[in-house]
Write a protein that holds these residues in place. Structure first.
Motif, PDB file in Angstrom:
ATOM      1  N   LEU A  16       8.601 -12.357  -8.888  1.00  0.00           N
ATOM      2  CA  LEU A  16       7.235 -12.328  -9.411  1.00  0.00           C
ATOM      3  C   LEU A  16       6.277 -12.535  -8.252  1.00  0.00           C
ATOM      4  CD1 LEU A  16       5.166 -12.388 -11.767  1.00  0.00           C
ATOM      5  CD2 LEU A  16       5.558 -14.872 -11.889  1.00  0.00           C
ATOM      6  N   LEU A  17       5.302 -11.639  -8.122  1.00  0.00           N
ATOM      7  CA  LEU A  17       4.296 -11.732  -7.060  1.00  0.00           C
ATOM      8  C   LEU A  17       2.924 -11.885  -7.699  1.00  0.00           C
ATOM      9  CD1 LEU A  17       3.427 -11.621  -4.125  1.00  0.00           C
ATOM     10  CD2 LEU A  17       3.614  -9.126  -4.209  1.00  0.00           C
ATOM     11  N   ILE A  18       2.345 -13.061  -7.544  1.00  0.00           N
ATOM     12  CA  ILE A  18       1.024 -13.390  -8.096  1.00  0.00           C
ATOM     13  C   ILE A  18      -0.001 -13.226  -6.983  1.00  0.00           C
ATOM     14  CG2 ILE A  18      -0.394 -15.214  -9.100  1.00  0.00           C
ATOM     15  CD1 ILE A  18       2.202 -16.398 -10.280  1.00  0.00           C
ATOM     16  N   VAL A  19      -0.974 -12.353  -7.198  1.00  0.00           N
ATOM     17  CA  VAL A  19      -1.928 -11.986  -6.158  1.00  0.00           C
ATOM     18  C   VAL A  19      -3.259 -12.719  -6.344  1.00  0.00           C
ATOM     19  CG1 VAL A  19      -3.208 -10.067  -5.114  1.00  0.00           C
ATOM     20  CG2 VAL A  19      -0.848  -9.718  -5.893  1.00  0.00           C
ATOM     21  N   ASP A  20      -3.592 -13.603  -5.425  1.00  0.00           N
ATOM     22  CA  ASP A  20      -4.946 -14.126  -5.216  1.00  0.00           C
ATOM     23  C   ASP A  20      -5.613 -14.712  -6.470  1.00  0.00           C
ATOM     24  OD1 ASP A  20      -4.355 -13.026  -2.783  1.00  0.00           O
ATOM     25  OD2 ASP A  20      -6.174 -11.831  -2.629  1.00  0.00           O
ATOM     26  N   VAL A  21      -4.872 -15.473  -7.241  1.00  0.00           N
ATOM     27  CA  VAL A  21      -5.493 -16.182  -8.361  1.00  0.00           C
ATOM     28  C   VAL A  21      -6.037 -17.499  -7.808  1.00  0.00           C
ATOM     29  CG1 VAL A  21      -5.177 -17.157 -10.661  1.00  0.00           C
ATOM     30  CG2 VAL A  21      -3.968 -15.065 -10.010  1.00  0.00           C
ATOM     31  N   GLN A  22      -7.279 -17.450  -7.348  1.00  0.00           N
ATOM     32  CA  GLN A  22      -7.925 -18.563  -6.653  1.00  0.00           C
ATOM     33  C   GLN A  22      -9.270 -18.850  -7.291  1.00  0.00           C
ATOM     34  OE1 GLN A  22      -6.962 -16.191  -2.877  1.00  0.00           O
ATOM     35  NE2 GLN A  22      -7.326 -18.260  -2.045  1.00  0.00           N
ATOM     36  N   VAL A  33     -14.285 -12.478 -10.565  1.00  0.00           N
ATOM     37  CA  VAL A  33     -13.821 -11.270 -11.224  1.00  0.00           C
ATOM     38  C   VAL A  33     -14.054 -11.441 -12.720  1.00  0.00           C
ATOM     39  CG1 VAL A  33     -11.810  -9.823 -11.704  1.00  0.00           C
ATOM     40  CG2 VAL A  33     -12.060 -10.922  -9.455  1.00  0.00           C
ATOM     41  N   PRO A  34     -14.734 -10.502 -13.387  1.00  0.00           N
ATOM     42  CA  PRO A  34     -14.965 -10.647 -14.818  1.00  0.00           C
ATOM     43  C   PRO A  34     -13.659 -10.909 -15.573  1.00  0.00           C
ATOM     44  CG  PRO A  34     -16.250  -8.812 -13.960  1.00  0.00           C
ATOM     45  CD  PRO A  34     -15.355  -9.270 -12.837  1.00  0.00           C
ATOM     46  N   GLU A  35     -13.667 -11.982 -16.369  1.00  0.00           N
ATOM     47  CA  GLU A  35     -12.502 -12.397 -17.163  1.00  0.00           C
ATOM     48  C   GLU A  35     -11.293 -12.703 -16.289  1.00  0.00           C
ATOM     49  OE1 GLU A  35     -11.793  -9.323 -20.073  1.00  0.00           O
ATOM     50  OE2 GLU A  35     -13.363 -10.096 -21.384  1.00  0.00           O
ATOM     51  N   GLY A  36     -11.531 -13.058 -15.028  1.00  0.00           N
ATOM     52  CA  GLY A  36     -10.421 -13.330 -14.135  1.00  0.00           C
ATOM     53  C   GLY A  36      -9.511 -14.447 -14.616  1.00  0.00           C
ATOM     54  N   ASP A  37     -10.078 -15.387 -15.346  1.00  0.00           N
ATOM     55  CA  ASP A  37      -9.272 -16.510 -15.829  1.00  0.00           C
ATOM     56  C   ASP A  37      -8.273 -16.095 -16.903  1.00  0.00           C
ATOM     57  OD1 ASP A  37     -11.547 -15.957 -17.420  1.00  0.00           O
ATOM     58  OD2 ASP A  37     -11.549 -17.979 -18.262  1.00  0.00           O
ATOM     59  N   ALA A 141      -7.704  -8.724  -7.469  1.00  0.00           N
ATOM     60  CA  ALA A 141      -8.268  -7.959  -8.554  1.00  0.00           C
ATOM     61  C   ALA A 141      -7.589  -6.587  -8.571  1.00  0.00           C
ATOM     62  CB  ALA A 141      -9.786  -7.787  -8.379  1.00  0.00           C
ATOM     63  N   THR A 142      -7.540  -5.984  -9.757  1.00  0.00           N
ATOM     64  CA  THR A 142      -6.812  -4.738  -9.947  1.00  0.00           C
ATOM     65  C   THR A 142      -7.169  -3.698  -8.901  1.00  0.00           C
ATOM     66  OG1 THR A 142      -6.974  -5.165 -12.328  1.00  0.00           O
ATOM     67  CG2 THR A 142      -6.230  -2.972 -11.652  1.00  0.00           C
ATOM     68  N   ASP A 143      -8.472  -3.568  -8.612  1.00  0.00           N
ATOM     69  CA  ASP A 143      -8.971  -2.464  -7.799  1.00  0.00           C
ATOM     70  C   ASP A 143      -9.069  -2.795  -6.316  1.00  0.00           C
ATOM     71  OD1 ASP A 143     -10.789  -4.260  -8.887  1.00  0.00           O
ATOM     72  OD2 ASP A 143     -12.401  -2.817  -9.145  1.00  0.00           O
ATOM     73  N   TYR A 144      -8.605  -3.961  -5.913  1.00  0.00           N
ATOM     74  CA  TYR A 144      -8.614  -4.318  -4.490  1.00  0.00           C
ATOM     75  C   TYR A 144      -7.264  -4.878  -4.061  1.00  0.00           C
ATOM     76  CZ  TYR A 144     -13.512  -3.144  -4.352  1.00  0.00           C
ATOM     77  OH  TYR A 144     -14.695  -2.447  -4.419  1.00  0.00           O
ATOM     78  N   CYS A 145      -7.092  -6.178  -4.170  1.00  0.00           N
ATOM     79  CA  CYS A 145      -5.892  -6.790  -3.596  1.00  0.00           C
ATOM     80  C   CYS A 145      -4.625  -6.436  -4.364  1.00  0.00           C
ATOM     81  CB  CYS A 145      -6.086  -8.299  -3.483  1.00  0.00           C
ATOM     82  SG  CYS A 145      -7.398  -8.720  -2.290  1.00  0.00           S
ATOM     83  N   ALA A 166      -1.961  -9.106 -17.017  1.00  0.00           N
ATOM     84  CA  ALA A 166      -2.182 -10.186 -16.048  1.00  0.00           C
ATOM     85  C   ALA A 166      -2.935  -9.687 -14.819  1.00  0.00           C
ATOM     86  CB  ALA A 166      -0.857 -10.802 -15.631  1.00  0.00           C
ATOM     87  N   VAL A 167      -3.774  -8.663 -15.005  1.00  0.00           N
ATOM     88  CA  VAL A 167      -4.657  -8.186 -13.948  1.00  0.00           C
ATOM     89  C   VAL A 167      -6.055  -7.977 -14.537  1.00  0.00           C
ATOM     90  CG1 VAL A 167      -2.871  -7.081 -12.538  1.00  0.00           C
ATOM     91  CG2 VAL A 167      -3.978  -5.767 -14.350  1.00  0.00           C
ATOM     92  N   ARG A 168      -7.054  -8.133 -13.695  1.00  0.00           N
ATOM     93  CA  ARG A 168      -8.448  -7.833 -14.053  1.00  0.00           C
ATOM     94  C   ARG A 168      -9.122  -7.219 -12.836  1.00  0.00           C
ATOM     95  NH1 ARG A 168      -6.471  -8.949 -18.196  1.00  0.00           N
ATOM     96  NH2 ARG A 168      -7.354  -9.939 -20.047  1.00  0.00           N
ATOM     97  N   ALA A 169     -10.133  -6.377 -13.089  1.00  0.00           N
ATOM     98  CA  ALA A 169     -10.788  -5.619 -12.028  1.00  0.00           C
ATOM     99  C   ALA A 169     -12.179  -6.164 -11.719  1.00  0.00           C
ATOM    100  CB  ALA A 169     -10.887  -4.154 -12.438  1.00  0.00           C
TER     101      ALA A 169
END
Length: 199
Positions: A16-22, A33-37, A141-145, A166-169
């Motif tokens: 599992l690779l979790i990207v930049d949930v900071q 990020v809108p609705e990032g949480d 975010a979906t469209d970057y990292c 589990a992604v948001r843009a």
């Protein structure tokens, strides 16, 4: 066991690779990020499942110096965010990472941007050493990292399953997130929801 559209069976070789949930990318952060949480509950379920099965969990993070080239003050496109050691760069308390999670810091040099978790981090070699063949990827975010990490994972020959719940843009331009999703799927990623993963 073969994958089916409704079930993705986890096995040795999966990670599992979790990207930049900071914090800075979540509501109230400097680059929210809108609705990032909303990525956090499904990622917590996934992380718990991978941990229970003894499968690797990796979490990337932006870990910027204060004068990073991506910041507007330095001529970049973004407000200052995820400065190393600050609360904004921290993982949120609600993100339940297993104790043995591999933390990968990226974009740590002032003059170099790194959207991908593979760029300048040694992540590929660490995955190879761990015997990883398939990556389940979610985060921000979906469209970057997320997009750049998936691109690099596929180029490196890993199989990729994108966790769609589990992604948001960011959607700087309307539709960026959807275009990124279609690009990832067109490049060979598969799409799943966290609830579809099974032991």
């Amino acid at each position: 066991m073969a994958e089916t559209p409704s079930a993705f069976h986890l096995a040795p070789g999966d990670a599992l690779l979790i990207v930049d949930v900071q914090n800075d990318f979540l509501p109230g952060g400097s680059l929210a990020v809108p609705e990032g949480d909303r990525v956090i509950p499904p990622l917590n379920r996934c992380a718990a499942l991978f941990d229970r099965l003894g499968l690797p969990v990796i979490a990337t993070r932006d870990w910027h110096p204060r004068d990073h080239c991506s910041f507007r003050e330095q001529g970049g496109p973004w407000p200052a965010h995820c400065i190393a050691g600050t609360p904004g760069a921290a993982f949120p308390e609600t993100l339940q990472l297993p104790a043995n999670t591999l933390i990968v810091s990226k974009a740590t040099h002032a003059s170099q941007e790194a959207y991908s978790g593979f760029q300048g981090t040694g992540l590929e070699s660490r995955l190879r050493e761990a015997g990883v063949e398939r990556l389940f990827i979610g985060g921000l975010a979906t469209d970057y990292c997320v997009l750049e990490t998936v691109r690099d994972a596929l180029r490196a020959g890993f199989r990729v399953v994108l966790l769609g719940d589990a992604v948001r843009a960011v959607d700087v331009r309307p539709g960026d997130g959807e275009r990124a999703l279609q690009e990832m799927l067109g490049a060979g990623a598969r799409l799943a929801r966290c609830e579809e993963l099974t032991a």
